[in-house]
Motif scaffolding. Structure first.
Motif, PDB file in Angstrom:
ATOM      1  N   ILE A   1       0.788   3.356   5.021  1.00 20.45           N
ATOM      2  CA  ILE A   1      -0.330   4.297   4.990  1.00 20.45           C
ATOM      3  C   ILE A   1      -0.103   5.401   6.016  1.00 20.45           C
ATOM      4  CG2 ILE A   1      -2.825   4.555   5.337  1.00 20.45           C
ATOM      5  CD1 ILE A   1      -3.117   1.663   4.327  1.00 20.45           C
TER       6      ILE A   1
ATOM      7  N   GLN B   1      -5.944   7.380   8.363  1.00 18.23           N
ATOM      8  CA  GLN B   1      -5.474   6.007   8.132  1.00 18.23           C
ATOM      9  C   GLN B   1      -6.642   5.113   7.741  1.00 18.23           C
ATOM     10  OE1 GLN B   1      -4.531   2.270  10.979  1.00 18.23           O
ATOM     11  NE2 GLN B   1      -3.772   4.222  11.714  1.00 18.23           N
TER      12      GLN B   1
ATOM     13  N   LEU C   1      -7.471   2.127  -0.455  1.00 13.91           N
ATOM     14  CA  LEU C   1      -6.359   1.331  -0.978  1.00 13.91           C
ATOM     15  C   LEU C   1      -6.702  -0.149  -1.056  1.00 13.91           C
ATOM     16  CD1 LEU C   1      -3.417   3.161   0.815  1.00 13.91           C
ATOM     17  CD2 LEU C   1      -3.895   3.143  -1.639  1.00 13.91           C
TER      18      LEU C   1
ATOM     19  N   THR D   1      -0.595   8.688  -2.699  1.00  9.70           N
ATOM     20  CA  THR D   1      -0.102   7.366  -2.336  1.00  9.70           C
ATOM     21  C   THR D   1      -0.573   6.409  -3.424  1.00  9.70           C
ATOM     22  OG1 THR D   1      -0.031   5.683  -0.598  1.00  9.70           O
ATOM     23  CG2 THR D   1      -2.113   6.867  -0.855  1.00  9.70           C
TER      24      THR D   1
ATOM     25  N   LEU E   1      -8.047   5.925   4.139  1.00 12.68           N
ATOM     26  CA  LEU E   1      -7.097   5.514   3.100  1.00 12.68           C
ATOM     27  C   LEU E   1      -7.024   3.994   2.979  1.00 12.68           C
ATOM     28  CD1 LEU E   1      -3.926   7.804   3.086  1.00 12.68           C
ATOM     29  CD2 LEU E   1      -5.695   7.561   1.345  1.00 12.68           C
ATOM     30  N   LYS E   2      -7.128   3.286   4.099  1.00 11.07           N
ATOM     31  CA  LYS E   2      -7.104   1.826   4.027  1.00 11.07           C
ATOM     32  C   LYS E   2      -8.278   1.311   3.201  1.00 11.07           C
ATOM     33  CE  LYS E   2      -4.418   0.331   8.012  1.00 11.07           C
ATOM     34  NZ  LYS E   2      -4.413  -0.289   9.360  1.00 11.07           N
TER      35      LYS E   2
ATOM     36  N   ALA F   1       0.812  -1.221   0.000  1.00  8.42           N
ATOM     37  CA  ALA F   1       0.000   0.000   0.000  1.00  8.42           C
ATOM     38  C   ALA F   1       0.843   1.267   0.000  1.00  8.42           C
ATOM     39  CB  ALA F   1      -0.942  -0.013   1.201  1.00  8.42           C
ATOM     40  N   SER F   2       1.730   1.379  -0.995  1.00  2.26           N
ATOM     41  CA  SER F   2       2.458   2.628  -1.208  1.00  2.26           C
ATOM     42  C   SER F   2       2.999   2.628  -2.628  1.00  2.26           C
ATOM     43  CB  SER F   2       3.611   2.788  -0.208  1.00  2.26           C
ATOM     44  OG  SER F   2       4.775   2.107  -0.635  1.00  2.26           O
TER      45      SER F   2
ATOM     46  N   ILE G   1      -4.091  11.834  -1.834  1.00  2.58           N
ATOM     47  CA  ILE G   1      -4.433  11.892  -0.412  1.00  2.58           C
ATOM     48  C   ILE G   1      -5.191  13.182  -0.169  1.00  2.58           C
ATOM     49  CG2 ILE G   1      -3.555  11.954   1.955  1.00  2.58           C
ATOM     50  CD1 ILE G   1      -1.135  10.386   1.021  1.00  2.58           C
TER      51      ILE G   1
END
Length: 322
Positions: free
Chosen positions: A127, A168, A175, A138, A171-172, A115-116, A162
């Protein structure tokens, strides 16, 4: 027509579970998930009953054969993996370093969903690392697994901006969906024999460590921008935190009030000092000022920071910190 590729999936948390669910739903002529590897069941809830990981729960729902090894560096686990006879080993947030003899099992490749945008933010917390660094974007990288952390050649990358309010947690979720789509793209490339490896630029590599609760303790000598990013990077865990007198206070939401000011008019204010409580609390930082939006006291629900300070009868001049 060629036989569908056999996929063995390895993962544990919710992000990986979402990817597995998408894979199972999309399986068909090109591939099928023949096995899953996840952590052993753990006690949860008030009754401390044994429950599977999020990935284990998805596998059980779909009736996929599942391994839950305590140790992966054993000949018995290697034998069980070889019985799956996988073409691809697809790993997402499994949390363990895989030995070479496991990496050699799949016919085509052992593949990781990271995840980047590698080589930036290798390691356990990409993240959180992206938010803390103030990155504008990201994404997800699909790469071949090698015996160095996140250093393998890349097959596929896709980017994601982002947003200013991303945490967090948000974004999780984004992603996880992006990782599922990227995984399907790479599996399709593998089925067509079209995988191409691109080496990572080692000169651009950065690393992130596993996040611990102590990392979320606010250092008020940092800038307001850095502390605001902490509140988003550590939401929903471990949550940015500080002390007010004898009590620990969780800071869920905050906003940068000023990015450069080092004092609040008149005499200088030390970092952590509450310089104003109305209409909302403002705290002096090492550089700039931070407006507190939502906080949580021990044993209480989340609430507006203004209501919290009003209920505690906290006045300007009080100070957060050790």
């Amino acid at each position: 027509m060629a036989d569908p590729l056999k996929i063995v999936f390895m993962g544990t948390p919710a992000l990986a579970a979402h990817i597995l669910e998408r894979l199972v739903t999309a399986s068909g002529a090109n591939f099928r998930v023949v096995g899953v590897v996840t952590r052993p069941d753990q006690p949860r809830g008030r009754g401390l009953g044994m429950e599977p990981s999020e990935v284990g729960a998805v596998a059980a729902k779909h009736g996929i054969p599942t391994l839950k090894p305590l140790k992966i560096r054993t000949w018995s686990f290697l034998s069980e993996m070889e019985e799956f006879d996988p073409d691809i080993l697809l790993v997402a947030a499994y949390g363990r370093i895989l030995p070479a003899r496991i990496l050699d099992v799949p016919r085509i490749a052992p593949i990781n969903v990271h995840a980047s945008l590698l080589p930036r933010h290798r390691g356990a917390a990409p993240i959180e690392g992206a938010i803390l660094a103030g990155d504008a974007e990201t994404g997800v990288t699909i790469m071949r697994i090698v015996e160095r952390m996140d250093a393998g050649p890349m097959y596929f990358q896709c980017k994601l901006p982002i947003e200013p309010n991303d945490t967090q947690g948000t974004l999780k979720e984004k992603l996880a969906e992006l990782g599922a789509s990227a995984s399907l793209e790479v599996i399709d490339l593998a089925a067509r024999g079209a995988l191409v490896e691109t080496p990572q630029d080692e000169a651009l590599a950065t690393y992130t460590a596993q996040v611990e609760k102590k990392d979320a303790v606010i250092d008020w000598t940092a800038s307001a921008a850095q502390i605001e990013r902490m509140t988003r990077a550590y939401d929903p865990w471990p949550v940015a935190r500080t002390r007010l007198g004898a009590d620990e206070v969780l800071i869920w939401r905050a906003a940068v009030e000023d990015e450069s000011q080092t004092k609040w008019g008149g005499p200088p204010c030390p970092p952590g000092a509450i310089v104003s409580v109305k209409p909302y609390p403002i705290v002096q930082c090492g550089t700039g000022r931070l407006r507190l939006v939502e906080v949580q006291a021990p044993g209480r629900k989340r609430m507006s920071a203004a209501d919290f300070l009003r209920g505690k009868r906290i006045e300007a001049g009080a100070r957060f910190g050790p």
